[in-house]
Design an enzyme around this catalytic site. Structure first.
Site, short mmCIF file in Angstrom:
data_model
loop_
_atom_site.label_atom_id
_atom_site.label_comp_id
_atom_site.label_asym_id
_atom_site.label_seq_id
_atom_site.Cartn_x
_atom_site.Cartn_y
_atom_site.Cartn_z
N THR A 11 -5.37 -4.33 -2.36
CA THR A 11 -6.73 -4.03 -2.80
C THR A 11 -6.76 -2.79 -3.69
O THR A 11 -7.31 -2.82 -4.81
CB THR A 11 -7.65 -3.82 -1.57
OG1 THR A 11 -7.50 -4.96 -0.73
CG2 THR A 11 -9.08 -3.66 -1.96
N GLU A 124 -6.42 12.60 -3.17
CA GLU A 124 -7.90 12.59 -3.14
C GLU A 124 -8.44 11.36 -2.40
O GLU A 124 -9.44 11.44 -1.68
CB GLU A 124 -8.44 12.64 -4.57
CG GLU A 124 -9.94 12.70 -4.69
CD GLU A 124 -10.53 13.91 -3.99
OE1 GLU A 124 -10.37 15.02 -4.49
OE2 GLU A 124 -11.16 13.74 -2.92
N GLU A 185 -11.77 -5.16 9.55
CA GLU A 185 -10.48 -5.87 9.59
C GLU A 185 -10.49 -6.89 10.73
O GLU A 185 -11.22 -6.72 11.71
CB GLU A 185 -9.35 -4.87 9.87
CG GLU A 185 -9.27 -3.70 8.93
CD GLU A 185 -8.47 -4.01 7.67
OE1 GLU A 185 -7.81 -5.06 7.62
OE2 GLU A 185 -8.55 -3.20 6.74
N LYS A 200 -8.28 11.28 9.12
CA LYS A 200 -9.02 11.90 8.01
C LYS A 200 -9.48 13.31 8.37
O LYS A 200 -9.36 14.23 7.55
CB LYS A 200 -10.19 11.00 7.60
CG LYS A 200 -9.72 9.69 6.95
CD LYS A 200 -10.85 8.70 6.80
CE LYS A 200 -10.41 7.44 6.08
NZ LYS A 200 -11.40 6.36 6.17
N1 HSE Z 1 -11.19 1.21 7.16
C1 HSE Z 1 -11.54 2.37 6.41
C2 HSE Z 1 -13.06 2.56 6.49
C3 HSE Z 1 -11.10 2.22 4.99
O1 HSE Z 1 -13.75 1.67 7.00
O2 HSE Z 1 -13.57 3.61 6.13
C4 HSE Z 1 -11.08 3.48 4.19
O3 HSE Z 1 -10.15 4.41 4.66
#
Ligand code: HSE
Length: 407
Positions: A11, A124, A185, A200
């Site tokens: 993607t 980033e 997913e 994150k």
């Molecule tokens: N699965 C992650 C989300 C994708 O839903 O934010 C982006 O890191």
């Protein structure tokens, strides 16, 4: 000409090629040179796609080509991305990535290798998708001591919680719908259990403190236990429930956590809904600043990756300093973190006896009533340390929900 090689034509990888083709002229102008995709690496073939002409299956072709200046690693996962990144940096190629797992785990080491070789390791897109947050932390918010960084860092869970809030729907039903729409997913564990948000906030906190924050050290809870009833109470409190990744400085120590939190109508992140992400930063001189946008998706994420490619092209022979030491930082102990808690438990019909047990355990609580819900007691505690709260709540049986509160 700046030659780039894209590792992974999924993607994000296909998005990177598309962004470069779409905005070629302005990207080249900003980079000060022509950005040319020389190779795409993938195990698969893409017959009928023009990418087939530049597709390779062997990373060594890229590694050994001295014309490749920048490697774009958008494969995801730790291996082989880690090995390829290290090899690329050691071979004199800068690397731009969206790979949060790799950045969270080995970011400090890869940054050090880049620095030693006068190259760049840029990431980033690893946090907040298309939202600029890494570069602002490194380059713009440098006059401040940052005392808090809190974000809605996962689009999938924010979509699910927003749907639950707006439609009064159950978690399982919204998850199924999100999977059908492609927002979640097939295996949603990393998102719904908070693991993605945890990586994150680990990256953001490492940049804020300038030292390594291991994501394994961050207390992480997901959203699977949140129910329709919790949202009914949140509504009664003029609040909503969001999955937050947060790091706050309390008495000179940073405390980090990922958990669903009830936030009130005045919280800066209350309006961040659906698949959007938002990141709130508090600096000691700047005060509050907010970053908002699409935290996932092909083109927004690719936009952030390509912005790194432009930066790497502009700094072809010099390292952009990023302060993130390999030394592990000392986070505050989770048990010492002060929080307020929303609690729902069975009303045992004991009247004053149960109320005074609640008061003894949690202080002068604020009771909340929802007319349609009977047979339970719901309240918000006074501010307590996590450890103290855990000790007290263990004394009660038939506890239906515990959600942290920030209002
Ligand atoms: N699965 C992650 C989300 C994708 O839903 O934010 C982006 O890191």
């Amino acid at each position: 000409m700046i030659n780039i090689a894209v590792l992974g034509y999924g993607t994000v990888g296909s998005g990177v090629v598309e962004v470069i083709n779409t905005n070629q002229e302005s990207i080249n102008k900003r980079a000060g040179d022509e950005i040319h995709v020389k190779y795409v690496l993938d195990l698969r073939d893409f017959e009928g796609d023009p990418v087939q002409e530049i597709l390779v299956h062997d990373f060594n072709i890229i590694l050994q080509d001295p014309e490749v200046d920048i490697v774009v690693e958008v494969m995801g996962g730790v291996e082989p991305a880690y090995t390829f990144t290290k090899q690329a940096l050691l071979a004199g190629k800068s690397v731009c990535t969206s790979n949060k797992e790799l950045v969270a785990k080995h970011g400090a080491e890869l940054l050090a290798i880049a620095k030693n070789n006068q190259l760049n390791y840029l990431f980033e897109a690893s946090v907040g998708g298309g939202i600029p947050i890494i570069r602002p932390l490194n380059s713009s918010l440098t006059a401040d001591e940052i005392t808090e960084i809190t974000g809605i860092l996962n689009g999938t869970t924010n979509y699910i919680l927003t749907e639950m809030a707006e439609k009064g729907a159950a978690f399982e039903d919204v998850l199924k719908d999100a999977q059908e729409k492609g927002y979640a997913e097939r295996n949603p564990e990393a998102d719904v259990e908070g693991y993605d948000a945890c990586r994150k906030i680990a990256i953001l906190t490492s940049l804020v403190v300038g030292e390594q924050v291991d994501y394994e050290d961050i207390h992480t809870e997901g959203i699977t236990k949140i129910t329709e009833k919790d949202f009914q109470y949140a509504k009664a409190l003029n609040a909503s429930i969001k999955l937050l990744g947060t790091s706050k400085k309390v008495d000179d120590t940073f405390y980090s956590m990922v958990a669903p939190v009830m936030i009130g109508e005045n919280h800066p992140l209350i309006g961040v809904n659906g698949v959007f992400n938002g990141i709130f930063v508090h600096g000691n001189v700047l005060d509050d600043v907010m970053f908002y946008g699409r935290g996932a998706g092909k083109l927004p994420t690719a936009s952030a990756v390509v912005s790194d490619v432009v930066d790497a092209a502009k700094h072809k022979d010099s390292n952009i300093p990023t302060i993130w030491d390999e030394k592990k930082t000392k986070l505050g102990k989770f048990e010492d973190l002060p929080n307020k808690f929303f609690v729902r438990m069975r009303d045992k019909g004991l009247g004053e006896e149960q109320l005074s047990a609640i008061k003894n355990a949690f202080g002068n609580v604020l009771y909340v009533k929802v007319p349609e819900i009977n047979g339970e007691l719901a309240f918000v505690t006074e501010t307590m340390k996590e450890g103290g709260f855990a000790e007290q709540i263990a004394k009660f049986d038939d506890v239906y929900s515990v959600i942290r509160v920030d209002f």
